[in-house]
Design an enzyme around this catalytic site. Structure first.
Site, PDB file in Angstrom:
ATOM      1  N   HIS A 136      -2.636  -7.831  -5.183  1.00  0.00           N
ATOM      2  CA  HIS A 136      -1.609  -7.232  -6.094  1.00  0.00           C
ATOM      3  C   HIS A 136      -1.777  -7.855  -7.592  1.00  0.00           C
ATOM      4  O   HIS A 136      -1.198  -7.271  -8.466  1.00  0.00           O
ATOM      5  CB  HIS A 136      -0.143  -7.206  -5.893  1.00  0.00           C
ATOM      6  CG  HIS A 136       0.419  -6.580  -4.444  1.00  0.00           C
ATOM      7  ND1 HIS A 136      -0.196  -5.212  -4.391  1.00  0.00           N
ATOM      8  CD2 HIS A 136       0.488  -6.929  -3.250  1.00  0.00           C
ATOM      9  CE1 HIS A 136       0.264  -4.660  -3.191  1.00  0.00           C
ATOM     10  NE2 HIS A 136       0.746  -5.849  -2.479  1.00  0.00           N
ATOM     11  N   ASP A 170      -4.742  -3.768   3.959  1.00  0.00           N
ATOM     12  CA  ASP A 170      -3.382  -4.226   3.821  1.00  0.00           C
ATOM     13  C   ASP A 170      -2.485  -2.837   3.687  1.00  0.00           C
ATOM     14  O   ASP A 170      -2.971  -1.918   3.365  1.00  0.00           O
ATOM     15  CB  ASP A 170      -3.293  -4.999   2.556  1.00  0.00           C
ATOM     16  CG  ASP A 170      -1.912  -5.649   2.494  1.00  0.00           C
ATOM     17  OD1 ASP A 170      -1.720  -6.737   3.047  1.00  0.00           O
ATOM     18  OD2 ASP A 170      -0.999  -4.810   1.963  1.00  0.00           O
ATOM     19  N   HIS A 172      -0.274  -2.127   1.876  1.00  0.00           N
ATOM     20  CA  HIS A 172      -0.171  -1.897   0.384  1.00  0.00           C
ATOM     21  C   HIS A 172      -1.516  -1.639  -0.502  1.00  0.00           C
ATOM     22  O   HIS A 172      -2.354  -2.445  -0.137  1.00  0.00           O
ATOM     23  CB  HIS A 172       0.840  -2.866  -0.334  1.00  0.00           C
ATOM     24  CG  HIS A 172       1.991  -3.360   0.447  1.00  0.00           C
ATOM     25  ND1 HIS A 172       2.120  -4.614   1.156  1.00  0.00           N
ATOM     26  CD2 HIS A 172       3.268  -2.703   0.045  1.00  0.00           C
ATOM     27  CE1 HIS A 172       3.266  -4.638   1.493  1.00  0.00           C
ATOM     28  NE2 HIS A 172       4.053  -3.673   1.317  1.00  0.00           N
ATOM     29  N   ASP A 259       0.298  -6.101   7.757  1.00  0.00           N
ATOM     30  CA  ASP A 259       1.573  -5.520   7.491  1.00  0.00           C
ATOM     31  C   ASP A 259       1.446  -3.873   7.669  1.00  0.00           C
ATOM     32  O   ASP A 259       2.371  -3.212   7.603  1.00  0.00           O
ATOM     33  CB  ASP A 259       2.066  -5.533   6.069  1.00  0.00           C
ATOM     34  CG  ASP A 259       0.993  -5.679   4.921  1.00  0.00           C
ATOM     35  OD1 ASP A 259      -0.017  -5.469   5.229  1.00  0.00           O
ATOM     36  OD2 ASP A 259       1.201  -6.199   3.779  1.00  0.00           O
TER      37      ASP A 259
HETATM   38  C1  SP5 Z   1       0.276  -9.203  -0.051  1.00  0.00           C
HETATM   39  C2  SP5 Z   1       1.351  -8.153  -0.026  1.00  0.00           C
HETATM   40  O1  SP5 Z   1       1.405  -7.438   1.166  1.00  0.00           O
HETATM   41  N1  SP5 Z   1       2.363  -8.166  -0.834  1.00  0.00           N
HETATM   42  C3  SP5 Z   1       3.391  -7.005  -0.625  1.00  0.00           C
HETATM   43  C4  SP5 Z   1       4.740  -7.156  -1.540  1.00  0.00           C
HETATM   44  C5  SP5 Z   1       5.622  -5.967  -1.271  1.00  0.00           C
HETATM   45  N2  SP5 Z   1       7.006  -6.582  -0.994  1.00  0.00           N
HETATM   46  C6  SP5 Z   1       7.830  -5.394  -1.167  1.00  0.00           C
HETATM   47  C7  SP5 Z   1       9.064  -5.509  -0.339  1.00  0.00           C
HETATM   48  C8  SP5 Z   1      10.047  -4.689  -0.567  1.00  0.00           C
HETATM   49  C9  SP5 Z   1      10.796  -4.512   0.924  1.00  0.00           C
HETATM   50  N3  SP5 Z   1      12.006  -4.885   0.854  1.00  0.00           N
HETATM   51  C10 SP5 Z   1      13.119  -3.974   1.296  1.00  0.00           C
HETATM   52  C11 SP5 Z   1      14.398  -4.607   1.574  1.00  0.00           C
HETATM   53  C12 SP5 Z   1      15.442  -3.698   1.670  1.00  0.00           C
HETATM   54  N4  SP5 Z   1      16.802  -4.112   1.971  1.00  0.00           N
HETATM   55 ZN    ZN Z   2       0.844  -5.956   2.049  1.00  0.00          ZN
END
Ligand code: SP5
Ligand code: ZN
Length: 321
Positions: A136, A170, A172, A259
């Protein structure tokens, strides 16, 4: 296959990230790598621990010097135990700084670059357990737990010796990797990821983003619906592999995130633990190019060891038979 392990990664361990303004425990924690390493060790793979830092000039090949200096300056202001959510050079509220973040991020970058150099020397598959992750991180922005783009820096090094394909699996979209190579035709970026219409990073990863200028056609995005089946996932992965072969890549960098696992706490496509072996085997069978594997995300700490072990078992299977 050899494993590269960052020695000091646990010095970077922020307490919080912010989700729409609410503090939540930081998901990208040191135990992730401990768990993945356990899976690697069960297969008896050799591990090399490293504590070198990437030189600033090398990082500045892809990251703007002013950004690198900002990360350094902001971390140097912090006292032990403090964390800071910077106001600038940042895309979201998931990427805090702690006193050791700059050094640990440089070490993570070095691990990937060293992996690239070892790949050039031996041709043997290298798996760099980079932490913090990198995909990212844009040329001048931290984002999504990432500060410097480990996979991109490794690809940059490999690109001096041939054509490089980055395959990003990944959960994302790797907005940073895409941005860095968007106008280049010597590095192909192919990604399978959750649809950015509804998933982080939201800003990129749509199918109509295909590169620009001389880079037109050298970015390929495969956004996937949340209800994607394993069968469909494997068909799209096969397509991505074919695109890498059509490009005639000399080297492959695999941005590997766990993930996509069905029970990941922040990601989660419908990939069950056994299917990681199928994914590993498909990649090893069909990507004959020297390959560097770079760790990205994956947050189910209790299962990461099994996911990594299964992936590697599948990946190593063609070599065994
Ligand atoms: C490297 C990588 O996988 N980075 C991912 C970063 C994304 N983080 C976003 C997480 C948001 C989800 N949290 C939701 C909680 C709701 N209570
Ligand atoms: Zn990720």
């Amino acid at each position: 296959m050899r494993i590269l392990l960052p020695k000091n990664h646990r010095l970077h361990s922020p307490e919080y990230e912010y989700y729409d303004g609410t503090r939540e425990p930081y998901a990208e924690k040191p135990e992730r790598i401990d768990s993945i390493l356990k899976g690697c060790e069960r297969l008896g793979l050799p591990v090399e621990e490293r504590a070198e830092s990437a030189p600033r000039e090398v990082v500045e090949k892809l990251h703007r010097a002013h950004y690198v200096a900002y990360v350094e300056a902001k971390t140097s202001e912090l006292k032990p135990g403090e964390q800071l959510m910077p106001s600038n050079f940042i895309r979201d509220t998931y990427t805090p700084l702690t006193p050791d973040t700059y050094d640990v991020a440089l070490q993570s970058a070095e691990l990937a670059i060293h992996g690239a150099n070892e790949l050039l020397r031996s041709g043997e598959t290298i798996y760099a357990l980079c932490r913090p992750p990198g995909h990212h991180a844009e040329s001048d922005a931290m984002s999504g737990y990432c500060y410097f783009n480990n996979a991109a820096l490794a690809a940059e090094q490999l690109s001096r010796h041939g054509k490089v394909a980055i395959l990003d699996i990944d959960y994302h979209h790797g907005n940073g990797t895409q941005e860095i190579f968007y106008e280049r035709d010597d590095v192909l970026y192919v990604s399978l990821h959750a649809d950015p219409a509804t998933s982080f990073p939201f800003i990129s990863g749509f199918a109509n983003e295909t590169g620009a200028g001389t880079g037109k056609g050298f970015t390929i995005n495969h956004p996937l619906a949340a209800d994607t089946s394993v069968k469909h996932y494997l068909e799209v992965l096969q397509k991505a592999v074919n695109e890498i072969q059509d490009f005639s890549a000399d080297y492959v960098v695999l941005s590997l995130g766990f993930d996509t696992f069905e029970h990941d706490p922040i990601g989660g496509l419908n990939i069950d633990e056994a299917s990681y072996a199928t994914i590993g085997e498909l990649l090893a069978t069909q990507l004959k190019q020297p390959t560097l594997i770079v760790q990205e995300g994956g947050y189910n700490v209790d299962k990461l060891d099994v996911l990594a072990e299964n992936f590697l078992k599948g990946y190593l299977k063609p070599q065994d038979s």
